[in-house]
Design a protein around this motif. Structure first.
Motif, PDB file in Angstrom:
ATOM      1  N   ILE A  28       0.844  -1.188   0.000  1.00 21.43           N
ATOM      2  CA  ILE A  28       0.000   0.000   0.000  1.00 21.43           C
ATOM      3  C   ILE A  28       0.879   1.238   0.000  1.00 21.43           C
ATOM      4  O   ILE A  28       1.655   1.453   0.922  1.00 21.43           O
ATOM      5  CB  ILE A  28      -0.921   0.020   1.235  1.00 21.43           C
ATOM      6  N   PHE A  29       0.776   2.023  -1.045  1.00 19.10           N
ATOM      7  CA  PHE A  29       1.508   3.281  -1.101  1.00 19.10           C
ATOM      8  C   PHE A  29       0.590   4.443  -0.772  1.00 19.10           C
ATOM      9  O   PHE A  29       0.954   5.364  -0.070  1.00 19.10           O
ATOM     10  CB  PHE A  29       2.152   3.452  -2.477  1.00 19.10           C
ATOM     11  N   SER A  30      -0.589   4.372  -1.281  1.00 13.87           N
ATOM     12  CA  SER A  30      -1.578   5.392  -0.936  1.00 13.87           C
ATOM     13  C   SER A  30      -2.956   4.840  -1.233  1.00 13.87           C
ATOM     14  O   SER A  30      -3.166   4.200  -2.267  1.00 13.87           O
ATOM     15  CB  SER A  30      -1.341   6.684  -1.717  1.00 13.87           C
ATOM     16  N   ILE A  31      -3.850   5.047  -0.332  1.00 17.05           N
ATOM     17  CA  ILE A  31      -5.238   4.622  -0.515  1.00 17.05           C
ATOM     18  C   ILE A  31      -6.077   5.858  -0.775  1.00 17.05           C
ATOM     19  O   ILE A  31      -6.062   6.799   0.010  1.00 17.05           O
ATOM     20  CB  ILE A  31      -5.773   3.868   0.710  1.00 17.05           C
ATOM     21  N   ASN A  32      -6.770   5.834  -1.856  1.00 23.93           N
ATOM     22  CA  ASN A  32      -7.671   6.938  -2.170  1.00 23.93           C
ATOM     23  C   ASN A  32      -9.046   6.626  -1.570  1.00 23.93           C
ATOM     24  O   ASN A  32      -9.223   6.658  -0.374  1.00 23.93           O
ATOM     25  CB  ASN A  32      -7.710   7.164  -3.672  1.00 23.93           C
ATOM     26  N   ALA A  33      -9.978   6.261  -2.376  1.00 25.42           N
ATOM     27  CA  ALA A  33     -11.314   5.975  -1.863  1.00 25.42           C
ATOM     28  C   ALA A  33     -11.392   4.565  -1.289  1.00 25.42           C
ATOM     29  O   ALA A  33     -10.695   3.648  -1.725  1.00 25.42           O
ATOM     30  CB  ALA A  33     -12.345   6.135  -2.974  1.00 25.42           C
ATOM     31  N   THR A  52     -13.770   9.114   0.725  1.00 26.32           N
ATOM     32  CA  THR A  52     -12.490   9.492   0.133  1.00 26.32           C
ATOM     33  C   THR A  52     -11.424   9.618   1.217  1.00 26.32           C
ATOM     34  O   THR A  52     -11.713   9.570   2.418  1.00 26.32           O
ATOM     35  CB  THR A  52     -12.617  10.830  -0.602  1.00 26.32           C
ATOM     36  N   SER A  53     -10.190   9.808   0.779  1.00 25.81           N
ATOM     37  CA  SER A  53      -9.100   9.974   1.738  1.00 25.81           C
ATOM     38  C   SER A  53      -9.298  11.227   2.591  1.00 25.81           C
ATOM     39  O   SER A  53      -8.813  11.288   3.724  1.00 25.81           O
ATOM     40  CB  SER A  53      -7.756  10.045   1.003  1.00 25.81           C
ATOM     41  N   GLY A  54     -10.029  12.179   2.074  1.00 23.71           N
ATOM     42  CA  GLY A  54     -10.289  13.402   2.816  1.00 23.71           C
ATOM     43  C   GLY A  54     -11.511  13.328   3.714  1.00 23.71           C
ATOM     44  O   GLY A  54     -11.817  14.275   4.437  1.00 23.71           O
ATOM     45  N   GLY A  55     -12.222  12.192   3.649  1.00 20.18           N
ATOM     46  CA  GLY A  55     -13.370  12.004   4.521  1.00 20.18           C
ATOM     47  C   GLY A  55     -14.722  12.327   3.912  1.00 20.18           C
ATOM     48  O   GLY A  55     -15.746  12.215   4.583  1.00 20.18           O
TER      49      GLY A  55
END
Length: 114
Positions: A28-33, A52-55
């Motif tokens: 896992i490098f980055s998880i978006n949704a 989303t990653s921003g909530g």
């Protein structure tokens, strides 16, 4: 590769509650949704909720107000709190992660009896 492990499904009476969780692990490098889908017998898989990653969250109209999606970014985990369950919520629920490709969990059965 990303592995997803779901837990929390089961049998509940109408009006009851269940909570699902899904833990992502692996490369896992980055998880978006992160989200939840479901598939009832004889029906197509449909989106239940996504975060989303921003909530920012989005819900299917059929679950809005009853289900709540949340995530813990530090634990790479997404949750689905399901309240006021109805028999029509019966389905296999799948966790989905966009990281950046789509990955799917194995599914967990949710059965709501009338």
């Amino acid at each position: 590769q990303v592995q997803l492990v779901e837990s929390g499904g089961g049998l509940v009476q109408a009006g009851g509650s269940l909570s699902l969780s899904c833990v992502a692990s692996g490369s896992i490098f980055s998880i978006n949704a992160m989200g939840w889908y479901r598939q009832a017998p004889g029906k197509q898989r449909e989106l239940v909720a996504v975060i989303t990653s921003g909530g920012t969250t989005n819900y299917s109209g059929s679950v809005r107000g009853r289900f709540t999606i949340s995530r813990d970014n530090a634990k790479n985990t997404v949750y689905l709190q399901m309240n006021s369950l109805k028999p029509e919520d019966t389905a296999v629920y799948y966790c989905n992660v966009l990281a950046p490709s789509h990955y799917w969990g194995q599914g967990t059965q949710v059965t709501v009896s009338s």
